[in-house]
Write an enzyme that holds these catalytic residues in place. Structure first.
Site, PDB file in Angstrom:
ATOM      1  N   TYR A 236     128.241-102.291 154.808  1.00 45.09           N
ATOM      2  CA  TYR A 236     128.021-101.490 156.008  1.00 45.09           C
ATOM      3  C   TYR A 236     129.329-101.219 156.742  1.00 45.09           C
ATOM      4  O   TYR A 236     130.386-101.768 156.411  1.00 45.09           O
ATOM      5  CB  TYR A 236     127.003-102.167 156.927  1.00 45.09           C
ATOM      6  CG  TYR A 236     127.516-103.342 157.756  1.00 45.09           C
ATOM      7  CD1 TYR A 236     127.813-104.564 157.162  1.00 45.09           C
ATOM      8  CD2 TYR A 236     127.707-103.223 159.131  1.00 45.09           C
ATOM      9  CE1 TYR A 236     128.278-105.633 157.928  1.00 45.09           C
ATOM     10  CE2 TYR A 236     128.161-104.287 159.892  1.00 45.09           C
ATOM     11  CZ  TYR A 236     128.446-105.497 159.286  1.00 45.09           C
ATOM     12  OH  TYR A 236     128.900-106.542 160.044  1.00 45.09           O
TER      13      TYR A 236
ATOM     14  N   ARG B 237     137.851 -98.496 154.453  1.00 46.81           N
ATOM     15  CA  ARG B 237     137.332 -99.866 154.321  1.00 46.81           C
ATOM     16  C   ARG B 237     135.972 -99.856 153.620  1.00 46.81           C
ATOM     17  O   ARG B 237     135.679-100.735 152.803  1.00 46.81           O
ATOM     18  CB  ARG B 237     137.231-100.539 155.688  1.00 46.81           C
ATOM     19  CG  ARG B 237     136.845-102.014 155.582  1.00 46.81           C
ATOM     20  CD  ARG B 237     136.940-102.736 156.906  1.00 46.81           C
ATOM     21  NE  ARG B 237     135.980-102.223 157.867  1.00 46.81           N
ATOM     22  CZ  ARG B 237     135.917-102.594 159.143  1.00 46.81           C
ATOM     23  NH1 ARG B 237     136.783-103.482 159.620  1.00 46.81           N
ATOM     24  NH2 ARG B 237     135.018-102.084 159.943  1.00 46.81           N
TER      25      ARG B 237
ATOM     26  N   LYS C 173     132.697-105.912 153.825  1.00 49.66           N
ATOM     27  CA  LYS C 173     131.808-105.808 154.981  1.00 49.66           C
ATOM     28  C   LYS C 173     130.380-105.784 154.448  1.00 49.66           C
ATOM     29  O   LYS C 173     129.725-104.738 154.351  1.00 49.66           O
ATOM     30  CB  LYS C 173     132.151-104.579 155.841  1.00 49.66           C
ATOM     31  CG  LYS C 173     131.689-104.747 157.291  1.00 49.66           C
ATOM     32  CD  LYS C 173     132.414-103.811 158.210  1.00 49.66           C
ATOM     33  CE  LYS C 173     131.804-103.769 159.599  1.00 49.66           C
ATOM     34  NZ  LYS C 173     131.709-105.039 160.303  1.00 49.66           N
TER      35      LYS C 173
ATOM     36  N   GLU D 141     138.678-115.914 161.857  1.00 51.67           N
ATOM     37  CA  GLU D 141     138.271-114.838 162.767  1.00 51.67           C
ATOM     38  C   GLU D 141     137.109-115.321 163.627  1.00 51.67           C
ATOM     39  O   GLU D 141     136.798-116.510 163.638  1.00 51.67           O
ATOM     40  CB  GLU D 141     137.889-113.590 161.954  1.00 51.67           C
ATOM     41  CG  GLU D 141     136.807-113.843 160.913  1.00 51.67           C
ATOM     42  CD  GLU D 141     136.462-112.622 160.060  1.00 51.67           C
ATOM     43  OE1 GLU D 141     136.858-111.502 160.404  1.00 51.67           O
ATOM     44  OE2 GLU D 141     135.761-112.815 159.051  1.00 51.67           O
TER      45      GLU D 141
ATOM     46  N   LEU E 156     137.687-110.285 157.633  1.00 52.89           N
ATOM     47  CA  LEU E 156     137.516-108.839 157.511  1.00 52.89           C
ATOM     48  C   LEU E 156     138.760-108.145 158.071  1.00 52.89           C
ATOM     49  O   LEU E 156     139.214-108.498 159.169  1.00 52.89           O
ATOM     50  CB  LEU E 156     136.280-108.399 158.302  1.00 52.89           C
ATOM     51  CG  LEU E 156     135.915-106.933 158.092  1.00 52.89           C
ATOM     52  CD1 LEU E 156     135.164-106.761 156.766  1.00 52.89           C
ATOM     53  CD2 LEU E 156     135.069-106.414 159.232  1.00 52.89           C
TER      54      LEU E 156
HETATM   55  N1  PDD Z   1     131.802-106.328 163.138  1.00 51.87           N
HETATM   56  N2  PDD Z   1     135.276-109.657 161.503  1.00 51.87           N
HETATM   57  C1  PDD Z   1     133.948-109.593 161.303  1.00 51.87           C
HETATM   58  C2  PDD Z   1     133.283-110.691 160.540  1.00 51.87           C
HETATM   59  C3  PDD Z   1     133.221-108.506 161.802  1.00 51.87           C
HETATM   60  O1  PDD Z   1     131.903-108.429 161.584  1.00 51.87           O
HETATM   61  C4  PDD Z   1     133.891-107.490 162.543  1.00 51.87           C
HETATM   62  C5  PDD Z   1     133.180-106.303 163.119  1.00 51.87           C
HETATM   63  C6  PDD Z   1     135.283-107.621 162.733  1.00 51.87           C
HETATM   64  C7  PDD Z   1     136.075-106.584 163.503  1.00 51.87           C
HETATM   65  O2  PDD Z   1     136.205-105.397 162.764  1.00 51.87           O
HETATM   66  P1  PDD Z   1     136.363-103.982 163.495  1.00 51.87           P
HETATM   67  O3  PDD Z   1     137.485-104.111 164.442  1.00 51.87           O
HETATM   68  O4  PDD Z   1     136.655-103.043 162.382  1.00 51.87           O
HETATM   69  O5  PDD Z   1     135.068-103.699 164.185  1.00 51.87           O
HETATM   70  C8  PDD Z   1     135.935-108.709 162.199  1.00 51.87           C
HETATM   71  C9  PDD Z   1     131.009-105.203 163.603  1.00 51.87           C
HETATM   72  C10 PDD Z   1     131.439-104.641 164.904  1.00 51.87           C
HETATM   73  C11 PDD Z   1     129.551-105.605 163.549  1.00 51.87           C
HETATM   74  O6  PDD Z   1     129.196-106.293 162.613  1.00 51.87           O
HETATM   75  O7  PDD Z   1     128.781-105.196 164.416  1.00 51.87           O
END
Ligand code: PDD
Length: 286
Positions: free
Chosen positions: A34, A53, A149, A181, A205
């Site tokens: 996703y 990504r 993801k 993270e 991620l």
């Molecule tokens: N999640 N790490 C994880 C495990 C994440 O699920 C996310 C983002 C990030 C940050 O990635 P980005 O800056 O590209 O949003 C890091 C999204 C927002 C979600 O699952 O809703």
């Protein structure tokens, strides 16, 4: 316009009419990937990076990308037009589709299930954001493929629940003594005016927000260093931030029951969040 319109396998439908087979491998195995792409006005933020990504996630799980970049963008535009709102996010997921027999083996002839919806995330409220969040550190027991993801988020759900049970908003995950993270965000630490964040690897991620914050910091003369962060370093950090598409840059004010610095959103955060808001504003008006 109050009806929520979603995209499912080439069709634009009211959400109530969008249905997927119970034999879908996304439902049975969490077999899919996703993306969450923030949108300001009608403009998705860093859409090319999100689509890149997505491509990486699909390649890692041996799936073809169903659409070219331009086709994805056309669908996003159409879906944004068909739904109301201003500060929003596009949620998209692709699963390996349904197959009559429940079998882990990939069936190459299977058609993927492609689903996209618009999330009403609402504008980030600066005074709420500035209050900061409380966190705890938790052992990161996830797999060695956190760069994908993946829609299989049960480990993240468990870790978030552990944080909730500890009475805090989120967890900072630690693997072998080093920060990876948050449960749905990346971590940036500030020490003596320098931003530090762990390198991308199979244990986290590659966040689009993280990259954007680092890029904007460098453009504005703030020094950044990508390197491992030992858990112990967090205790003497000047500032800790969690970054994500929906949370933007959230200051962490308490960690494991202790204050981070003076338990207030720090001065470097104030500079960066303003630069970030400015960037969004320019995107909205572009
Ligand atoms: N999640 N790490 C994880 C495990 C994440 O699920 C996310 C983002 C990030 C940050 O990635 P980005 O800056 O590209 O949003 C890091 C999204 C927002 C979600 O699952 O809703």
């Amino acid at each position: 316009m109050s009806e929520k319109i979603v995209f499912l396998n080439g069709e634009y439908l009211p959400v109530e009419q969008a249905t997927v087979s119970v034999l879908d491998r996304g439902f049975l195995f969490g077999d899919g990937v996703y993306e969450v792409i923030p949108v300001f006005g009608l403009k998705p933020l860093r859409v090319d990076e999100h689509l890149q990504r997505l491509q990486n996630s699909l390649s890692r799980i041996s799936m073809d990308n169903p659409y070219e970049v331009e086709e994805w963008k056309r669908i996003f535009d159409e879906l944004l037009e068909r739904n109301s709102g201003d500060d929003r996010a596009i949620y998209l997921q692709i699963t390996r589709g349904a197959h009559p027999v429940r079998d882990l083996k990939i069936q190459p002839e299977n058609q993927p299930t492609i689903f996209i919806m618009v999330l009403q995330v609402g504008a980030v409220n600066m005074s709420d954001l500035e209050k900061g969040i409380e966190t705890v550190t938790i052992d990161d027991f996830r797999w060695h493929a956190c760069d994908i993801k993946s829609i299989s988020l049960v480990a993240n759900v468990m870790l978030r629940e552990q944080a909730t049970q500890s009475g805090v908003v989120d967890a900072i995950l630690i693997r072998d003594g080093y920060v990876t993270e948050g449960t749905a965000s990346n971590l940036i630490m500030v020490k003596d005016g320098v931003l530090y964040t762990p390198p991308t690897s199979q244990h986290l991620l590659p966040g689009i927000t993280r990259d954007l914050v680092l890029e904007l910091a460098q453009e504005n003369g703030v020094e950044c260093e990508v390197r491992q962060i030992a858990e112990a370093e967090l205790e003497s950090a000047d500032e800790i931030w969690l970054t994500s598409s929906t949370r933007e840059i959230a200051p962490v004010i308490r960690l494991n029951g202790k204050d981070v610095a003076d338990a207030k959103a720090g001065p470097v955060w104030k500079i960066m969040i303003n630069i970030y808001q400015q960037y969004k504003q320019e995107l909205r008006q572009a």
